[in-house]
Design a protein around this motif. Structure first.
Motif, PDB file in Angstrom:
ATOM      1  N   LYS A 100      13.907  -5.110  -1.424  1.00 39.13           N
ATOM      2  CA  LYS A 100      13.017  -3.958  -1.591  1.00 39.13           C
ATOM      3  C   LYS A 100      13.884  -2.724  -1.849  1.00 39.13           C
ATOM      4  O   LYS A 100      14.948  -2.566  -1.224  1.00 39.13           O
ATOM      5  CB  LYS A 100      12.197  -3.788  -0.304  1.00 39.13           C
ATOM      6  CG  LYS A 100      10.891  -3.094  -0.503  1.00 39.13           C
ATOM      7  CD  LYS A 100      10.072  -3.072   0.769  1.00 39.13           C
ATOM      8  CE  LYS A 100       8.999  -2.013   0.592  1.00 39.13           C
ATOM      9  NZ  LYS A 100       8.154  -1.854   1.735  1.00 39.13           N
ATOM     10  N   ASP A 101      13.432  -1.864  -2.731  1.00 43.41           N
ATOM     11  CA  ASP A 101      14.275  -0.734  -3.147  1.00 43.41           C
ATOM     12  C   ASP A 101      14.900   0.002  -1.959  1.00 43.41           C
ATOM     13  O   ASP A 101      16.118   0.159  -1.879  1.00 43.41           O
ATOM     14  CB  ASP A 101      13.457   0.270  -3.981  1.00 43.41           C
ATOM     15  CG  ASP A 101      13.151  -0.266  -5.373  1.00 43.41           C
ATOM     16  OD1 ASP A 101      13.629  -1.367  -5.707  1.00 43.41           O
ATOM     17  OD2 ASP A 101      12.428   0.414  -6.131  1.00 43.41           O
ATOM     18  N   ALA A 102      14.048   0.459  -1.013  1.00 48.00           N
ATOM     19  CA  ALA A 102      14.555   1.297   0.079  1.00 48.00           C
ATOM     20  C   ALA A 102      15.606   0.560   0.906  1.00 48.00           C
ATOM     21  O   ALA A 102      16.633   1.129   1.289  1.00 48.00           O
ATOM     22  CB  ALA A 102      13.393   1.734   0.966  1.00 48.00           C
ATOM     23  N   VAL A 103      15.359  -0.735   1.141  1.00 46.12           N
ATOM     24  CA  VAL A 103      16.275  -1.529   1.985  1.00 46.12           C
ATOM     25  C   VAL A 103      17.599  -1.758   1.258  1.00 46.12           C
ATOM     26  O   VAL A 103      18.684  -1.537   1.800  1.00 46.12           O
ATOM     27  CB  VAL A 103      15.612  -2.890   2.344  1.00 46.12           C
ATOM     28  CG1 VAL A 103      16.563  -3.744   3.180  1.00 46.12           C
ATOM     29  CG2 VAL A 103      14.293  -2.659   3.044  1.00 46.12           C
ATOM     30  N   ASP A 120       0.812  -1.219   0.000  1.00 47.30           N
ATOM     31  CA  ASP A 120       0.000   0.000   0.000  1.00 47.30           C
ATOM     32  C   ASP A 120       0.849   1.275   0.000  1.00 47.30           C
ATOM     33  O   ASP A 120       0.533   2.244  -0.695  1.00 47.30           O
ATOM     34  CB  ASP A 120      -0.944   0.019   1.215  1.00 47.30           C
ATOM     35  CG  ASP A 120      -2.046  -1.020   1.066  1.00 47.30           C
ATOM     36  OD1 ASP A 120      -2.217  -1.520  -0.069  1.00 47.30           O
ATOM     37  OD2 ASP A 120      -2.707  -1.338   2.066  1.00 47.30           O
ATOM     38  N   ASP A 121       1.940   1.255   0.794  1.00 46.23           N
ATOM     39  CA  ASP A 121       2.758   2.477   0.866  1.00 46.23           C
ATOM     40  C   ASP A 121       3.444   2.766  -0.470  1.00 46.23           C
ATOM     41  O   ASP A 121       3.584   3.916  -0.882  1.00 46.23           O
ATOM     42  CB  ASP A 121       3.795   2.383   2.001  1.00 46.23           C
ATOM     43  CG  ASP A 121       4.751   1.220   1.821  1.00 46.23           C
ATOM     44  OD1 ASP A 121       4.324   0.183   1.279  1.00 46.23           O
ATOM     45  OD2 ASP A 121       5.931   1.346   2.203  1.00 46.23           O
ATOM     46  N   GLU A 122       3.841   1.686  -1.172  1.00 47.06           N
ATOM     47  CA  GLU A 122       4.458   1.875  -2.498  1.00 47.06           C
ATOM     48  C   GLU A 122       3.426   2.473  -3.459  1.00 47.06           C
ATOM     49  O   GLU A 122       3.699   3.422  -4.181  1.00 47.06           O
ATOM     50  CB  GLU A 122       4.934   0.529  -3.058  1.00 47.06           C
ATOM     51  CG  GLU A 122       6.106  -0.088  -2.323  1.00 47.06           C
ATOM     52  CD  GLU A 122       6.475  -1.458  -2.880  1.00 47.06           C
ATOM     53  OE1 GLU A 122       7.666  -1.698  -3.084  1.00 47.06           O
ATOM     54  OE2 GLU A 122       5.581  -2.286  -3.135  1.00 47.06           O
ATOM     55  N   ARG A 123       2.239   1.885  -3.438  1.00 51.91           N
ATOM     56  CA  ARG A 123       1.186   2.360  -4.345  1.00 51.91           C
ATOM     57  C   ARG A 123       0.874   3.833  -4.090  1.00 51.91           C
ATOM     58  O   ARG A 123       0.741   4.626  -5.016  1.00 51.91           O
ATOM     59  CB  ARG A 123      -0.084   1.505  -4.189  1.00 51.91           C
ATOM     60  CG  ARG A 123      -1.224   1.936  -5.103  1.00 51.91           C
ATOM     61  CD  ARG A 123      -2.473   1.116  -4.863  1.00 51.91           C
ATOM     62  NE  ARG A 123      -2.318  -0.261  -5.298  1.00 51.91           N
ATOM     63  CZ  ARG A 123      -2.421  -0.662  -6.568  1.00 51.91           C
ATOM     64  NH1 ARG A 123      -2.669   0.209  -7.523  1.00 51.91           N
ATOM     65  NH2 ARG A 123      -2.280  -1.924  -6.882  1.00 51.91           N
ATOM     66  N   GLU A 163       1.084   6.858  -6.707  1.00 53.98           N
ATOM     67  CA  GLU A 163      -0.129   7.618  -7.034  1.00 53.98           C
ATOM     68  C   GLU A 163       0.076   9.112  -6.760  1.00 53.98           C
ATOM     69  O   GLU A 163      -0.408   9.946  -7.513  1.00 53.98           O
ATOM     70  CB  GLU A 163      -1.328   7.065  -6.251  1.00 53.98           C
ATOM     71  CG  GLU A 163      -1.819   5.752  -6.865  1.00 53.98           C
ATOM     72  CD  GLU A 163      -2.903   5.055  -6.040  1.00 53.98           C
ATOM     73  OE1 GLU A 163      -3.501   4.102  -6.570  1.00 53.98           O
ATOM     74  OE2 GLU A 163      -3.133   5.450  -4.882  1.00 53.98           O
ATOM     75  N   GLU A 164       0.806   9.408  -5.681  1.00 48.55           N
ATOM     76  CA  GLU A 164       1.097  10.815  -5.384  1.00 48.55           C
ATOM     77  C   GLU A 164       1.895  11.459  -6.523  1.00 48.55           C
ATOM     78  O   GLU A 164       1.762  12.637  -6.809  1.00 48.55           O
ATOM     79  CB  GLU A 164       1.891  10.926  -4.077  1.00 48.55           C
ATOM     80  CG  GLU A 164       1.019  10.837  -2.831  1.00 48.55           C
ATOM     81  CD  GLU A 164       1.824  10.569  -1.566  1.00 48.55           C
ATOM     82  OE1 GLU A 164       1.200  10.212  -0.567  1.00 48.55           O
ATOM     83  OE2 GLU A 164       3.069  10.711  -1.608  1.00 48.55           O
TER      84      GLU A 164
END
Lengths: 215, 240
Positions: B226-229, B177-180, B184-185
């Protein structure tokens, strides 16, 4: 003109030689003008339209472009010409002379690495030479001495080679397979075996045997 | 194998190697980029270092050939265009053959200039976060010559077509959800339903795991990719 032509090319599948002529002339003028932005994407659109709706008159008109429009979009342009030649085989003979000329230029290029997709472009030119009914064997043999010979041959071997005689295809597959084995490019060599099995199933064992014994 | 240029190494970039931007320069430091950017080396370099220029095929709004360089003023009228983007990580397969590199480039270039014409009803972008499609765009079903890729799915598609699938995409985790929300932002076109999202981090993990590709974590845990990690790990390398 570009927006009228874009609309026609993207909506209509009807031949329109006067429009093609006007567009090619306009593009030639842009090409000759230093500092003008080259509309590469639009040029590809024109060639894709020709692949679907062009005729011999159009082929004569675009012939000279092959020698001068050699930028990034060359892959897409040449592949459109190959598709056009499949739809209308006579186009290949109209383009034959300039295609061969472009092939020679490309073959003699001192810095082939500087050209986008050099092996793919060279292979498409070979395809166009072969589709014109010309014997492509001298060009294939000349690749023995080319620094990127194997890479060009491998790209050519992946084409649909129905227009090339079986004996030439058998020699091509044998050579490419041998060279790939020598260069230890085993996955690509295995890929070529798949082509041999599909195109020349009866010669599969003989090609494999002679290629491996020579390697 | 990956080359982490942030750590100060200099390394060769070969034709069709994958290149990534995972960080952003802020003053004298670098911070993790929220989502990476990926592309394919269009012109080989014998030695590359952080912030130096590289010519790259990549998916932005369409497939483009651009020069990526850091700390520059962008020049979209140049040919190839000059883009403010940094190759700070590169991935190169040890198991790949020259012939396969050519196959990757041929596929990559096949999408070049296939942007549909400039008519209003045609897509202004073929970018797509969702299942990749080489022959159409879900938001523009009637557009000819359209395709639907993100930067990462474009790179993966080109490798897959050359017989070198990098990641077991059917096993990827579903988008969170946070990625989406972040996408979307940024008003990026994104598939409305759940989908298995391929990110730059997954591709980098695959290059690290080479020759065990298509990559899937042995533990089954994709979180380290995951990208951020992953980007944070790459940034934490001791720098020379």
């Amino acid at each position: 003109l570009i927006s009228i032509a874009s609309e026609h090319f993207s909506r209509s599948r009807a031949p329109n030689s006067p429009l093609v002529a006007a567009v090619i002339d306009a593009l030639q003028a842009i090409h000759r003008s230093p500092g003008e932005n080259w509309p590469g994407a639009f040029v590809v659109e024109v060639f894709r339209f020709l692949a679907i709706a062009g005729n011999e008159e159009d082929a004569e008109r675009v012939a000279s472009c092959i020698l001068t429009w050699t930028g990034l979009e060359q892959t897409a342009l040449l592949e459109s010409l190959a598709a056009w030649s499949i739809r209308t085989p006579s186009i290949a003979s109209v383009l034959s002379e300039v295609v061969r000329q472009r092939w020679i230029e490309l073959y003699r290029e001192q810095n082939p690495q500087s050209i986008d997709n050099y092996p793919g472009v060279a292979a498409t030119l070979l395809e166009l030479v072969a589709r014109s009914g010309s014997d492509v064997v001298p060009e294939l043999r000349a690749l023995d001495a080319h620094s990127l010979g194997l890479r060009i041959l491998y790209q050519f071997a992946q084409r649909e080679l129905a227009f090339v005689p079986d004996r030439v295809v058998a020699d091509l597959y044998r050579t490419v397979f041998q060279l790939l084995i020598r260069a230890r490019q085993i996955q690509s060599a295995t890929h070529v075996l798949g082509y041999i099995a599909r195109r020349l199933p009866d010669s599969y064992e003989e090609i494999l045997r002679t290629a491996l014994s020579a390697s | 194998m990956i080359s982490n240029f942030i750590s100060g190494v200099r390394a060769e970039l070969r034709l069709a190697d994958a290149v990534f931007q995972v960080s952003i320069k802020t003053g004298n430091d670098r911070v993790v980029r929220p989502f990476g950017h990926a592309g394919l080396v269009a012109v080989a370099k014998s030695l590359h270092g952080l912030e130096e220029e590289v010519v790259v095929y990549h998916m932005s709004s369409f497939v483009e050939k651009d020069r990526w360089a850091d700390g520059v003023s962008e020049d979209m009228s140049a040919s190839p265009r000059l883009i403010k983007c940094c190759v700070d990580v590169a991935g190169s397969l040890q198991s790949i053959e020259d012939a396969q590199r050519d196959d990757i480039i041929r596929t990559a270039l096949g999408f070049f200039a296939t942007r549909p014409s400039k008519l209003a009803e045609r897509p202004h972008s073929c970018f797509w976060l969702g299942p990749a499609d080489a022959s159409g765009h879900p938001l523009h079903p009637s557009a000819e010559n359209a395709y639907a890729f993100s930067c990462a799915t474009y790179v993966h598609h080109c490798y897959e077509r050359a017989g070198k699938a990098l990641v077991q995409t059917a096993d990827l985790p579903f988008i969170e959800d946070d990625e989406r929300r972040t996408f979307e932002e940024q008003r990026l076109p994104i598939f409305a339903g759940p989908f298995r999202r391929l990110g730059c981090g997954h591709l980098i993990c695959a290059f690290e795991a080479d020759p065990k590709i298509p990559f899937k974590p042995e533990s089954g845990d994709w979180r380290p990719c995951k990208d951020a990690v992953l980007f944070a790990r790459l940034l934490s390398f001791p720098r020379s």
